[in-house]
Each structure stands twice: as structure tokens, then as C-alpha cells.
Design a protein around this motif. Structure first.
Motif, PDB file in Angstrom:
ATOM      1  N   MET A 180      18.638  -7.264  12.832  1.00 22.05           N
ATOM      2  CA  MET A 180      17.931  -6.053  12.406  1.00 22.05           C
ATOM      3  C   MET A 180      18.223  -5.680  10.794  1.00 22.05           C
ATOM      4  O   MET A 180      19.162  -5.663  10.407  1.00 22.05           O
ATOM      5  N   LEU A 181      16.642  -5.402  10.131  1.00 17.34           N
ATOM      6  CA  LEU A 181      16.797  -5.085   8.860  1.00 17.34           C
ATOM      7  C   LEU A 181      16.671  -3.596   8.655  1.00 17.34           C
ATOM      8  O   LEU A 181      15.742  -3.108   9.407  1.00 17.34           O
ATOM      9  N   ARG A 182      17.191  -3.045   7.750  1.00 15.01           N
ATOM     10  CA  ARG A 182      16.629  -1.700   7.232  1.00 15.01           C
ATOM     11  C   ARG A 182      16.905  -1.631   5.817  1.00 15.01           C
ATOM     12  O   ARG A 182      17.843  -1.799   5.504  1.00 15.01           O
ATOM     13  N   ALA A 183      15.696  -0.932   5.248  1.00 16.50           N
ATOM     14  CA  ALA A 183      15.811  -1.094   3.679  1.00 16.50           C
ATOM     15  C   ALA A 183      16.260  -2.333   3.047  1.00 16.50           C
ATOM     16  O   ALA A 183      16.878  -2.136   2.212  1.00 16.50           O
ATOM     17  N   GLY A 184      15.848  -3.219   3.428  1.00 17.47           N
ATOM     18  CA  GLY A 184      16.225  -4.729   3.021  1.00 17.47           C
ATOM     19  C   GLY A 184      17.585  -5.236   3.328  1.00 17.47           C
ATOM     20  O   GLY A 184      18.027  -6.237   2.865  1.00 17.47           O
ATOM     21  N   ARG A 185      18.398  -4.668   4.034  1.00 21.36           N
ATOM     22  CA  ARG A 185      19.796  -4.756   4.291  1.00 21.36           C
ATOM     23  C   ARG A 185      19.865  -5.436   5.858  1.00 21.36           C
ATOM     24  O   ARG A 185      19.369  -4.600   6.743  1.00 21.36           O
TER      25      ARG A 185
END
Length: 309
Positions: free
Chosen positions: A209-214
Motif C-alpha cells: 500500500m502506498l500513501r503520498a508516495g510512501r
């Protein structure tokens, strides 16, 4: 054996009018041969940027990506032979029939006399009766099927599906997944991005899972589901919920889903709804699914969202 895909601390920075924008921050994970792997995240999380780097359409600002040990920047032709990528956008040549489009796509990879495999693709994706139809005459869903066939026409070792069922009908989704699952059982590696999380839960053995590129999560699907902190009380109603319950619920039309941890909390929630005069229909309690886990992780503060491998 080399990993099928390696994303080795990949970062991507764009220069914008407002300054530098980091689309990806040192994303690092591997996909093993034969895996059915999900890459999930909200819009703008960096999924398509990562796939564009894998496809050689964008360069990372730092880090590297490889396909079975082949660096996609240093040897793009070999990497591309092992990849079959289905992009989000509908891209097609309006001058050819379906069969002609697949023959031309075969030619790009130096493959001649590929009609037996083309026929199998057409049958597997429900396109046999459209083989001699011009691409302009196809519906959006049929064009999507042709795009999948084009990505598979050179028998790639890795299949990358970027939102392949967005906006398509149920029949296509079932046809597509039956065919892709068959290829996966035969040894193909599959990387999937989707907003239909029930698809990822049903098909994929491991999830990133990615969030804001992280990267904020990387686990086997079963283990990720075990991390869910609650069950879900699901019901239908046309009335407004009391504020205390509404703040821990989500609504889809008249369907409400409320997080509950145990039987006592179920009883307390139902009692509070009765006391407020809310009339309920189709009440059920279910275990949290991947969508619940996804929403929980996306809502978590950055300091508390940890990657589990």
C-alpha cells in the motif's frame, strides 16, 4: 532465481511552479515469480508513476527497477519483452480490426505466425466474435479487452494491470479475472493496481500500500486482514445516525457500515440506534475486509503507519 520485479528504493521528484514535488519516496519492495501481487493506494499515491518507471516511460530520480534481474533503464528492450502492461487509459488504433491490431502488436516483438495464440487470447477474453471488427466500432469495455490482449500477445513473464476493470461491466471483470488467474496458475507473475479492493482481496496473495508516495504496508493478504482492529455492523436506513455513531461509520447511499469490536459494542450500537428512533433494515455483522484495513491505514498518522514485511 531472481525476483520477478525489484523496486529498489525508487524516488521520483518533479519540478513544479510551486517547487519540488516528491511523487515517490524511496519505495522498496520485490515481487516474486508466480505471485499475484496488489499495489494499492488512493488517487495520487504514486502507483501509476511507479508503473511508468517500470515501463520505461519515466526515469526515477534515484533508485532502480529491474525485471528478472534486468535493469529497465540499462536494458529497456529486454525488460520490455518480459513485461505486458495494461495502462489505465484507452489507447487504440482506429484503422485496424481487432485481429490486425494483435498481429501488428506481435510484430513489434518480432513474433510471426502468432495466430494460434491470438485465437486463444480472443477466446479467453470473449473477443472471438469481434475479431474482424474495426476498433472504432467497439464499446469501451471491448476496447479494454483488446488492450489486455495486446499486452499479452507476446506471452510476457510479468503482467501489469493498472486499473484494468475501471468503468467496465461485471461480465468483463469475470472474464478477465478468470483468464488472468489461469495465466497466473501457469506461472505468470501479475502486478495489479485497483480501486476495487474486493478484487485484490480475492486474487492477490500479497499486498503493498502506498500513501503520498510512501510505502506504508507490505504483507501477505491474510496477515493484513488479521491486523483489522474491528468487525463491521452493516445495515440500511434512510435516516440520519446519531453523531457519536456516524463519526465511526461510512455510508454508501443508504447502506451504513459501523466499526464494532465485540458483541457488547454491537448491542450498545443497536440500542443507541433504537433509542434515537432510527429504523434499520438488513442488519448483519461481518469481519473487516481489505477495504476496512485500507481505510484504517490511510487514515492513520504517518508516524503510526508502519511497513510490515
Amino acid at each position: 532465481m531472481s525476483a520477478a520485479l525489484v523496486f529498489d528504493r525508487v524516488s521520483k521528484r518533479y519540478a513544479t511552479a510551486r517547487g519540488a514535488f516528491d511523487a515517490l519516496h524511496s519505495v522498496h519492495f520485490e515481487v516474486q515469480p508466480g505471485e499475484f501481487f496488489a499495489l494499492l493506494g488512493p488517487n495520487g499515491a504514486g502507483k501509476t508513476t511507479l508503473i511508468s518507471i517500470l515501463a520505461g516511460l519515466a526515469r526515477p530520480s534515484s533508485g532502480r527497477v529491474s525485471v528478472f534481474g534486468v535493469d529497465v533503464q540499462r536494458d529497456p528492450m529486454q525488460a520490455r519483452r518480459w513485461l505486458g502492461i495494461v495502462p489505465q487509459e484507452l489507447v487504440f488504433d482506429p484503422f485496424f480490426t481487432v485481429r490486425e491490431a494483435l498481429r501488428f502488436q506481435s510484430g513489434y516483438f518480432g513474433i510471426r505466425r502468432n495466430d494460434d495464440w491470438i485465437d486463444e487470447l480472443l477466446a479467453g477474453l470473449g473477443l472471438s466474435d469481434k475479431a474482424e471488427t474495426n476498433m472504432r466500432q467497439l464499446s469501451g469495455g471491448m476496447k479494454r479487452r483488446v488492450m489486455v490482449a495486446q499486452a499479452l500477445v507476446h506471452r510476457p513473464r510479468v503482467i501489469v494491470l493498472d486499473e484494468p476493470t475501471a468503468g467496465v461491466d461485471v461480465e468483463l471483470r469475470q472474464t478477465l479475472w478468470a483468464f488472468i488467474a489461469r495465466l497466473n496458475r501457469a506461472g505468470s507473475t501479475v502486478l495489479l493496481t485497483t480501486h476495487y479492493l474486493e478484487e485484490a482481496e480475492a486474487l492477490c496473495s500479497r499486498v503493498a500500500m502506498l500513501r503520498a508516495g510512501r510505502l506504508i504496508a507490505l504483507e501477505r493478504t491474510a496477515e493484513l486482514l488479521k491486523r483489522a482492529s474491528s468487525n463491521v455492523l452493516r445495515f440500511k436506513t434512510d435516516q440520519a445516525l446519531p453523531a457519536e455513531i456516524a463519526q465511526r461509520a461510512r455510508a454508501t447511499g443508504r447502506i451504513w457500515q459501523v466499526k464494532v469490536h465485540d458483541a457488547v459494542e454491537v448491542e450498545q450500537t443497536l440500542a443507541a440506534l433504537r433509542q434515537a428512533g432510527v429504523v434499520l433494515e438488513d442488519i448483519e455483522v461481518r469481519k473487516a475486509d481489505l477495504e476496512d484495513v485500507f481505510l484504517e491505514l490511510m487514515a492513520a498518522q504517518p508516524a503510526t503507519a508502519e511497513v510490515h514485511t
